[in-house]
Design a protein around this motif. Structure first.
Motif, PDB file in Angstrom:
ATOM      1  N   GLN A   1      43.444  44.684  48.215  1.00 16.08           N
ATOM      2  CA  GLN A   1      42.124  44.054  48.126  1.00 16.08           C
ATOM      3  C   GLN A   1      41.710  43.442  49.460  1.00 16.08           C
ATOM      4  N   LEU A   2      40.491  43.734  49.880  1.00 19.40           N
ATOM      5  CA  LEU A   2      39.966  43.252  51.154  1.00 19.40           C
ATOM      6  C   LEU A   2      39.124  41.994  50.977  1.00 19.40           C
ATOM      7  N   ASP A   3      39.138  41.130  51.985  1.00 17.63           N
ATOM      8  CA  ASP A   3      38.253  39.969  52.016  1.00 17.63           C
ATOM      9  C   ASP A   3      36.901  40.386  52.573  1.00 17.63           C
ATOM     10  N   ASN A   4      35.850  39.851  51.968  1.00 15.65           N
ATOM     11  CA  ASN A   4      34.478  40.192  52.351  1.00 15.65           C
ATOM     12  C   ASN A   4      34.034  39.284  53.499  1.00 15.65           C
ATOM     13  N   ILE A   5      34.147  39.760  54.748  1.00 13.96           N
ATOM     14  CA  ILE A   5      33.838  38.925  55.910  1.00 13.96           C
ATOM     15  C   ILE A   5      32.337  38.671  56.028  1.00 13.96           C
ATOM     16  N   ASP A   6      31.506  39.671  55.726  1.00 15.66           N
ATOM     17  CA  ASP A   6      30.059  39.557  55.901  1.00 15.66           C
ATOM     18  C   ASP A   6      29.334  39.010  54.674  1.00 15.66           C
ATOM     19  N   ASN A   7      30.100  38.515  53.698  1.00 18.85           N
ATOM     20  CA  ASN A   7      29.527  37.879  52.508  1.00 18.85           C
ATOM     21  C   ASN A   7      28.524  38.786  51.779  1.00 18.85           C
ATOM     22  N   ILE A   8      28.929  40.038  51.562  1.00 20.49           N
ATOM     23  CA  ILE A   8      28.102  40.970  50.786  1.00 20.49           C
ATOM     24  C   ILE A   8      28.302  40.647  49.313  1.00 20.49           C
ATOM     25  N   SER A   9      27.239  40.313  48.632  1.00 23.93           N
ATOM     26  CA  SER A   9      27.358  39.859  47.246  1.00 23.93           C
ATOM     27  C   SER A   9      27.514  41.040  46.291  1.00 23.93           C
ATOM     28  N   GLY A  10      28.345  40.837  45.278  1.00 24.21           N
ATOM     29  CA  GLY A  10      28.474  41.794  44.190  1.00 24.21           C
ATOM     30  C   GLY A  10      29.276  43.033  44.504  1.00 24.21           C
ATOM     31  N   VAL A  11      29.962  43.088  45.644  1.00 23.45           N
ATOM     32  CA  VAL A  11      30.733  44.279  46.003  1.00 23.45           C
ATOM     33  C   VAL A  11      32.152  43.860  46.387  1.00 23.45           C
ATOM     34  N   THR A  12      33.132  44.569  45.850  1.00 29.45           N
ATOM     35  CA  THR A  12      34.525  44.380  46.243  1.00 29.45           C
ATOM     36  C   THR A  12      35.006  45.659  46.920  1.00 29.45           C
ATOM     37  N   ALA A  13      36.086  45.537  47.678  1.00 30.29           N
ATOM     38  CA  ALA A  13      36.591  46.694  48.423  1.00 30.29           C
ATOM     39  C   ALA A  13      38.113  46.662  48.480  1.00 30.29           C
ATOM     40  N   VAL A  14      38.694  47.869  48.534  1.00 31.59           N
ATOM     41  CA  VAL A  14      40.142  48.024  48.611  1.00 31.59           C
ATOM     42  C   VAL A  14      40.473  48.911  49.807  1.00 31.59           C
ATOM     43  N   LEU A  15      41.434  48.487  50.611  1.00 29.83           N
ATOM     44  CA  LEU A  15      41.902  49.290  51.750  1.00 29.83           C
ATOM     45  C   LEU A  15      42.890  50.322  51.222  1.00 29.83           C
TER      46      LEU A  15
END
Length: 335
Positions: free
Chosen positions: A129-143
């Motif tokens: 699981q990645l941390d959202n650096i740019d504070n994009i709301s409602g989206v999660t991301a996985v490396l």
């Protein structure tokens, strides 16, 4: 030329009717000079080491090999796949465990290519699981997967070995040494072996491993592209990884009580792994006796018996297109 030798030599040139004992005027006058001269001799010796290919390090090694048209392979950045829960913009940044990744290309609505902002192999290490650096709301991301491996800057040892390989081997018009040199020029390539005429006239096969003397599945394609860009016209080139020859080891060991069986096994496995790496493209026999000597060298081992290498008690032959890798290591304590 040590401080003591220089000082004694200087004092020996002073007339004998002059007080030369420690604390005397002449002694105290000559001692600092002797010290600075000894320091200068040390610096001169260090300077000689820094301008010789076998002892130069860092930027001084770079300057030595530059005279022969060789440059240190730079660190590269990893390219990873990022899987998101929704669309994100190109250029957005994400982080994990102190590393950061910037989205560079869209693969699908929820899959993207991302480049690590840190150079080197650290970009290959983490997933999850990645941390959202740019504070994009409602989206999660996985490396996720590694698309292009990041490579550390070439080490002094690898650069020195490449330097010696070039200056000690005749390289002309696409011979064996040329193909080896071209392969080793690729970032991440640490070893290569060339088979001329491997499939008839006009064919060349090159086997490659990474700088850790391990197989990198992406490396052959990168090496192939580089060789195709620099080789003479006419040859048909194949670049592959060597086949793995698994080496399994078992033995009964007598411990001296200074360490546990678990620790002994870990240390022994590390020694064997390094030994096998040293054989790649150089020696095509795994020595049964060498493995026994390495086992005895492990702190905590008093003796051993029933040593088996791939089920036998003899040397293991390695094929020309093979590389030895460590399989299982099983040590059993004898009480």
């Amino acid at each position: 030329m040590t401080y003591e030798n220089i000082l004694n030599d200087m004092l020996s040139r002073v007339p004998s009717n002059v007080d030369k004992r420690e604390g005397s005027i002449i002694y105290d006058a000559l001692a600092p000079v002797a010290f600075k001269l000894a320091e200068m001799y040390f610096q001169l010796q260090n300077f000689l080491d820094l301008v010789s290919g076998d002892t130069a390090v860092g930027e001084y090694l770079d300057r030595v090999v530059a005279d022969y048209g060789i440059t240190r392979k730079p660190a590269t950045k990893a390219v990873r796949k990022i899987v998101t829960s929704g669309p994100v913009d190109i250029g957005t940044r994400w982080g994990i465990e102190g590393t950061t990744y910037v989205i560079t290309e869209k693969i699908s609505d929820t899959e993207y290519k991302a480049e690590c902002e840190q150079y080197g192999s650290i970009g290959n290490h983490y997933s999850g699981q990645l941390d959202n650096i740019d504070n994009i709301s409602g989206v999660t991301a996985v490396l996720a997967d590694i698309i292009v491996s990041g490579e550390d800057e070439e080490t002094d040892d690898n650069l020195r070995a490449r330097f010696f390989s070039q200056v000690r081997s005749a390289s002309t018009s696409g011979n064996i040494y040329d193909y080896k040199k071209w392969a080793l020029e690729v970032p991440g390539c640490g070893g290569a072996k060339v088979f001329p005429l491997w499939n008839g006239p006009g064919t060349v096969k090159v086997l490659v491993v990474d700088e850790n003397m391990e197989i990198d599945p992406d490396l052959p394609a990168t090496v192939y592209d580089h060789i195709e860009a620099v080789r003479p016209i006419g040859a048909s080139v194949t670049v592959e990884s060597p086949q793995e020859k698994v080496i399994n080891i078992s033995a009964d060991v007598y411990l001296d009580g200074s360490d546990t069986l678990e620790n002994v096994q870990v240390k022994f496995a590390a020694l064997i792994a390094e030994y096998l790496k040293s054989l790649t493209f150089e020696v095509y026999t795994v020595s049964y006796a060498k493995i026994g000597s390495l086992l005895l060298s492990v702190p905590g081992v008093a003796d051993y018996s029933n040593l088996l290498v791939n089920g036998g008690n003899e040397n293991i032959a390695i094929g020309e297109e093979e590389m030895p890798i460590l399989g299982t290591v099983t040590l059993t304590e004898v009480l």
